[in-house]
Write an enzyme that holds these catalytic residues in place. Structure first.
Site, PDB file in Angstrom:
ATOM      1  CG  ASP A  98     -16.019   9.343  -5.860  1.00 52.25           C
ATOM      2  OD1 ASP A  98     -17.314   9.313  -6.519  1.00 52.25           O
ATOM      3  OD2 ASP A  98     -15.637   8.572  -5.497  1.00 52.25           O
ATOM      4  NE  ARG A 123     -17.396  -4.117  -2.851  1.00 52.81           N
ATOM      5  CZ  ARG A 123     -17.984  -3.478  -3.416  1.00 52.81           C
ATOM      6  NH1 ARG A 123     -17.579  -2.085  -2.465  1.00 52.81           N
ATOM      7  NH2 ARG A 123     -19.195  -3.214  -3.851  1.00 52.81           N
TER       8      ARG A 123
END
Ligand SMILES: C[S@@+](CC[C@H](N)C(=O)[O-])C[C@H]1O[C@@H](n2cnc3c(N)ncnc32)[C@H](O)[C@@H]1O
Length: 278
Positions: free
Chosen positions: A147, A41
């Site tokens: 979020d 990632r």
């Protein structure tokens, strides 16, 4: 990487530094077997930044480069979600919980719902569809969708999704709540403004202070705490309870539970909890 040849040098010390930063900033615990996941990632970030080693990436993050910290956090979060994911929650919401709230809240005609860890918005919009189908017109219903990850939040706020995201939604719902794009928007759908008006997207790190006062009738926090250790989960669930009405409801993800974590909620049925009196 299985070949053993890596594009960037990534030592155990780099991994430990990065997972400490992840824990500090998100509450997410990365066990040893997440090492390759973290490498792949973040390798993208190293390429974008033109860095040669993870050690220099760690230095950049530690030198308090605020912008990169946001990209770093966005890269390590797992945002998997779907419309009507864990569909039994939405059946319970529409068939049992909202009809009860129509009676319980008839004086105020107000309902407050929080989707905590909403990712790209499929969860709060699914809740909004059920609310619109069940709650009479004229009620004041608001859904707060929060979020940590600013990229997915922007997607949710746009209300625009790739067409394949809506596979599996019933025809009446598709017809009522989604509009197909044409021309340069072909292949995408947009959410009805009626649903968008009900949902407010805000960035919020569950590990930090919360500006909202509540109280919330219902909290969805699904597939978020799975990445947190048990003491962190306990603090979070107790904070949810503090922001809830008497008999507030809490929905958690399919592999999550509150057993031996907190007694502030009682299990009603699979992954659906109700707040207990203290
Ligand atoms: C797997 S998704 C779940 C989405 C949705 N609730 C569902 O079940 O379909 C988990 C979300 O939690 C968010 N998240 C992780 N740590 C967080 C934190 N400390 N504060 C707020 N959100 C967080 C991630 O960014 C991600 O979007």
């Amino acid at each position: 990487m299985s070949s053993g040849i890596r594009e960037f040098r990534f030592s155990q010390q780099d991994f430990d530094t990065l997972r400490k930063l992840v824990k500090e900033h998100t509450g997410i615990n990365l066990s040893d077997h997440k090492r390759e996941m973290l490498y792949s990632r973040l390798a993208r970030r190293l390429r974008v930044l033109n860095l040669d080693t993870f050690a220099s990436y760690c230095e950049l993050l530690q030198s308090n480069a605020g912008d990169e910290l946001i990209q770093f956090i966005n890269s390590v979060t797992t945002n998997l979600t779907a419309f009507f994911r864990e569909s039994h929650h939405f059946d319970f919401l529409g068939q049992i919980l909202l009809p009860q709230l129509i009676i319980k809240n008839q004086a105020s005609r107000r309902i407050r719902i929080w989707s905590a860890g909403c990712a790209s918005g499929e969860e709060p919009y699914s809740i909004a569809m059920v609310v619109k189908e069940v709650i009479p017109a004229g009620w004041d219903v608001k859904i707060l969708a929060t979020d940590l990850d600013s990229n997915v939040l922007a997607k949710g706020a746009s209300g625009i999704y790739e067409e394949e995201r809506i596979n599996g939604i019933s025809q009446p719902r598709l017809h009522r709540w989604f509009k197909k794009g044409t021309g340069i928007r072909a292949g995408r759908v947009s959410i009805s403004p009626d649903l968008k008006d009900m949902v407010t997207f805000k960035q919020l790190n569950l590990m930090n202070g919360w500006p909202m006062k509540g109280p919330f009738d219902i909290i969805f926090c699904r597939n978020v705490v799975i990445y947190f250790d048990k003491p962190t989960q306990k603090v979070l669930f107790d904070r949810f309870a503090n922001l809830q009405n008497e008999e507030g409801y809490l929905f958690v993800g399919h592999s999550e539970n509150l057993f031996q974590i907190t007694t502030r909620f009682r299990l009603l049925q699979q992954t659906i909890y109700i707040k207990c009196e203290l």
